[in-house]
Design an enzyme around this catalytic site. Structure first.
Site, PDB file in Angstrom:
ATOM      1  N   GLU A 114       1.904   1.413  -3.965  1.00 17.82           N
ATOM      2  CA  GLU A 114       0.612   1.588  -4.855  1.00 17.82           C
ATOM      3  C   GLU A 114      -0.032   2.842  -4.941  1.00 17.82           C
ATOM      4  O   GLU A 114      -0.619   3.313  -6.092  1.00 17.82           O
ATOM      5  CB  GLU A 114      -0.100   0.422  -4.977  1.00 17.82           C
ATOM      6  N   GLU A 125       5.921  12.901  -1.230  1.00 18.29           N
ATOM      7  CA  GLU A 125       6.446  12.348  -2.462  1.00 18.29           C
ATOM      8  C   GLU A 125       5.637  13.038  -3.757  1.00 18.29           C
ATOM      9  O   GLU A 125       6.387  13.174  -4.609  1.00 18.29           O
ATOM     10  CB  GLU A 125       5.939  10.831  -2.391  1.00 18.29           C
ATOM     11  N   CYS A 185      -5.658   6.524   5.964  1.00 18.44           N
ATOM     12  CA  CYS A 185      -4.152   6.135   5.444  1.00 18.44           C
ATOM     13  C   CYS A 185      -3.532   6.918   6.497  1.00 18.44           C
ATOM     14  O   CYS A 185      -3.024   8.264   6.261  1.00 18.44           O
ATOM     15  CB  CYS A 185      -4.133   6.413   4.165  1.00 18.44           C
ATOM     16  N   ALA A 213       0.695  -1.303   0.053  1.00 16.86           N
ATOM     17  CA  ALA A 213       0.128   0.160  -0.025  1.00 16.86           C
ATOM     18  C   ALA A 213       1.024   1.276  -0.054  1.00 16.86           C
ATOM     19  O   ALA A 213       0.377   2.330  -0.495  1.00 16.86           O
ATOM     20  CB  ALA A 213      -1.012   0.108   1.219  1.00 16.86           C
ATOM     21  N   SER A 242       0.811   5.840  -4.129  1.00 13.02           N
ATOM     22  CA  SER A 242       1.727   6.908  -4.615  1.00 13.02           C
ATOM     23  C   SER A 242       1.654   6.729  -5.955  1.00 13.02           C
ATOM     24  O   SER A 242       1.851   7.805  -6.662  1.00 13.02           O
ATOM     25  CB  SER A 242       3.082   6.780  -3.682  1.00 13.02           C
TER      26      SER A 242
END
Length: 418
Positions: A259, A376, A367, A256, A261
């Site tokens: 994927e 990011e 999250c 997680a 990001s």
């Protein structure tokens, strides 16, 4: 297996007075936002029929989806988690069912607390220099590859490898052990619209083998990376982690952690390339990028139809009775495009007030890596635009998405950087 046209109208097939749509309807796979917009206009709750014939309830309006995330009756698992199954039982997907994302309190609280120290704002900020360094390394390779005007696939050369590199470094996976995670990402891209991925279980076993090797290495020689912290909690703090929880949590953090990001970076870049006036605003004033990231997340989140809940007791969803044991499927993408919550939702507007978007979920299961993913995205998209001011799509027309009703991930993003 395309459903007849009438199944997307309230006078079509119904169960308990609730209309039905096919989860694998080609219209949904090819146009998730348009499909759910049509559902939203007709009824607040639908049945989604899966290929096996089972039906899950699906609310399609923002406020109902938000409230469902907060309803304590809608659980990850239907019953309290005094799970008697041993660590040796259940196969590979038992490993996938012992992490915080699929747990309820109090287990969820215990597991999330363990991870929270690694994802604080302070810890996340410490990663900024390394994110910039990794970003620039990939941009150098892209510049060389596209120097003669040749097209470059940003999915293959940027959006997939950058988050994978960073999450591996966060956990402490050495370079010589990362190929299996690259294989997983390639398998994700090979998805063809079915309910299973060919070879996915075999790759999952290989990932667990790598994690087990790394766990044993950290037991022999402790480290300060996230996996080392988890091993320490497992071995020295009684009751904090079982061995299966350790493997499962490491497994989900790795997968997680990159994927989602991937989708943020690629969907954000694609949105800007298709909206040149919004791109011009960001390029003129880079300080707008944090707000732009939130709008990318609202506009086109990497997870569209996800977050399954099970009713642990009878409840009510958007005025509809929900029986105990009934699965409920929540659409983050549909919530983020509800015009009652976000006016003119199909327009990209980096100046929009995006507070409350559900791209990272909501409530206790929001999250935990959202700040890291946001940073990011901010660095990856910002530095890409700065490095390649002439960045443009290689060809006119829409880029293809992986044909998957659950996720929103581009298959390719072909650009020219000269």
């Amino acid at each position: 297996m395309q459903a007849p046209a009438e199944t997307t109208a309230t006078n079509g097939p119904q169960e308990d007075g609730i209309p039905v749509f096919q989860l694998m309807n080609p219209e949904l796979v090819s146009d998730q936002y348009g499909f759910f917009a049509r559902l939203r206009e007709q009824a607040p709750v639908w049945w989604a029929e899966l290929p096996d014939g089972s039906r899950w309830l699906v609310p399609v309006r923002y406020e109902d989806i938000r409230k469902a995330h907060l309803d304590p009756v809608l659980r990850q698992k239907p019953d309290p988690e005094d799970d008697p199954v041993s660590d040796e039982e259940g196969g590979i997907w038992r490993v996938y069912n012992e992490h915080p994302v699929v747990s309820d309190p109090p287990k969820h609280t215990r597991l999330r607390k363990l991870l929270s120290s690694a994802f604080t704002a302070r810890q996340t900020e410490r990663l900024r220099p390394r994110i910039k360094e990794a970003t620039d390394e990939l941009l150098d390779a892209i510049a060389a590859k596209g120097a003669n005007g040749e097209p470059v696939d940003l999915m293959e050369d940027y959006a997939w490898p950058l988050p994978l590199t960073l999450i591996c470094e966060l956990l402490g996976v050495p370079e010589d052990r990362r190929q299996v995670f690259r294989d997983w990402s390639q398998n994700s891209r090979d998805f063809t619209g079915g309910t299973t991925h060919d070879g996915r279980e075999e790759i999952a076993y290989r990932i667990i083998d790598v994690i087990k090797e790394l766990v044993e290495e950290r037991r022999a020689e402790p480290t300060e990376d996230l996996l080392g912290q988890m091993v320490h909690a497992r071995d020295t703090e009684e009751g904090r982690l079982t061995e299966m929880e350790l493997l499962s949590t490491a497994f989900i953090v790795l997968l997680a952690g990159f994927e989602t990001s991937v989708g943020l970076i690629s969907n954000g870049v694609y949105a800007l390339l298709r909206n040149p006036e919004q791109r011009a605003l960001v390029e003129k004033d880079p300080s707008l990028m944090p707000g732009a990231i939130e709008e990318f997340l609202r506009f086109d989140p990497s997870l569209f139809l996800t977050n399954v809940r099970i009713a642990g007791a009878p409840t009510v969803l958007a005025g509809v009775p929900v029986r105990k044991g009934q699965p409920v499927l929540l659409s983050l993408g549909a919530a983020n495009r509800d015009p009652e919550r976000f006016p003119d939702p199909d327009a990209l507007d980096i100046g929009r007030k995006t507070s409350g978007h559900l791209a990272f979920g909501y409530g206790i299961h929001r999250c935990i890596g959202a700040p890291l993913a946001g940073m990011e995205g901010e660095i990856a998209i910002g530095r890409l635009l700065e490095r390649f001011p002439r960045l443009r799509l290689a060809e006119e027309g829409e880029q293809p998405y992986i044909p998957n009703p659950i996720a929103r991930t581009l298959l390719t993003l072909s650009v020219r950087v000269d």
